[in-house]
Design an enzyme around this catalytic site. Sequence first.
Site, PDB file in Angstrom:
ATOM      1  N   LYS A 197     -30.687  -9.031  -6.732  1.00 48.56           N
ATOM      2  CA  LYS A 197     -31.141  -8.756  -5.579  1.00 48.56           C
ATOM      3  C   LYS A 197     -32.197  -9.323  -4.733  1.00 48.56           C
ATOM      4  O   LYS A 197     -32.706 -10.254  -3.838  1.00 48.56           O
ATOM      5  CB  LYS A 197     -31.542  -7.783  -5.211  1.00 48.56           C
ATOM      6  CG  LYS A 197     -31.533  -7.092  -3.589  1.00 48.56           C
ATOM      7  CD  LYS A 197     -30.227  -7.543  -3.052  1.00 48.56           C
ATOM      8  CE  LYS A 197     -30.217  -7.260  -1.625  1.00 48.56           C
ATOM      9  NZ  LYS A 197     -29.031  -8.118  -0.294  1.00 48.56           N
ATOM     10  N   VAL A 198     -33.839  -9.679  -5.568  1.00 46.00           N
ATOM     11  CA  VAL A 198     -34.757  -9.983  -5.228  1.00 46.00           C
ATOM     12  C   VAL A 198     -35.557 -11.183  -5.891  1.00 46.00           C
ATOM     13  O   VAL A 198     -35.518 -10.761  -7.303  1.00 46.00           O
ATOM     14  CB  VAL A 198     -36.043  -8.724  -5.503  1.00 46.00           C
ATOM     15  CG1 VAL A 198     -37.548  -9.282  -4.760  1.00 46.00           C
ATOM     16  CG2 VAL A 198     -35.471  -8.056  -3.958  1.00 46.00           C
TER      17      VAL A 198
END
Length: 345
Positions: A340-341
Amino acid sequence: MNDPLMLQEARETPQVVAQQLERNRDAVRQVAQAIRERQPAFGVTVARGSSDHACTVLKYALETRLGLSVASAHPSVYTLYGSAPRLNNALVVAVSQSGASPDVVETVRMAREQGALTVALVNMQGSDLGEAAEFVLPLQAGDERAVAATKSFLASLTAFLPVLAELTADSELQRSLETLPQALTRTLALEGEARDRAEPYRYADSLIALGRGLHYGVAQEAALKLKETSGIHAEAYSAAEFSHGPKRLISEGVPLLAFTSRDAAGESAKAAYQSLLNEGADLLALGTGTGPDAGRTLLVPATGHPLTDPVSAALAFYLFAAHLSLGRGLNPDEPPLLSKVTKTR
């Protein structure tokens, strides 16, 4: 099986946009007042990935509405090469869902220290990026768990628009923002059609996304999402640039996803798409503008303003992309090798 998070979160977009408009009123006034008082000479955007594609849309919005020349910063110029571009008289807008990428944060901090007017469009208000910028326009997207960003990208498209409405006294844009949640709800009703339109591309290896003007950033985002969620080798081109060489790919059977619009670029793009169809292209049109062939068009509800139409087009594409991934037997929430990041320096 439950619907993937990508679809669940995309369906939350009407509520996200409504609460963003309501909750950001004070922040919008503060940013607009700062721009009036300090009169920045140019604009710079700082972002990566989907957020950078939102910045492409913002670039066209700032240039067409404020006459402000806008460039995309390369954070590595500062963080790796150690050179600090002169940004003291700039409007610097950074966009990030997480606000955690060190190179974006450090570039904004450097710009603020020089005296630039820095604004962060960020979902995590207490993030490093939110702390580094002078002003924050929260995305108000809430928790987003899917690796493939949807509602946070769409919130990035809308967060700065109220500032433009106030600076230009554009009542039409303000009305379009207020009714945008309803337009996006109507867009969600196209999910079944988007699924049907995606079915013929289940076995595609490559795809070209085309757009022009405000919709070019949406085409960039489409290409990224097709890579992320379906493993398709997808690239984005301006509809004006595609004929300068890349058009050769249609002779190899590479399909085209062509974003239409109702703005000043709409007729030019439509003419380019018609020419490509005449030359044998496999082309699907998607957007608020009519395509050259009604049978090959996913027509999206118009929102009432050129600056808000890209939001509904991007939402319709997310429905298309999620169902394309599912149709290929994949889970769009589990793209290999991705998280996600992503933190870059």
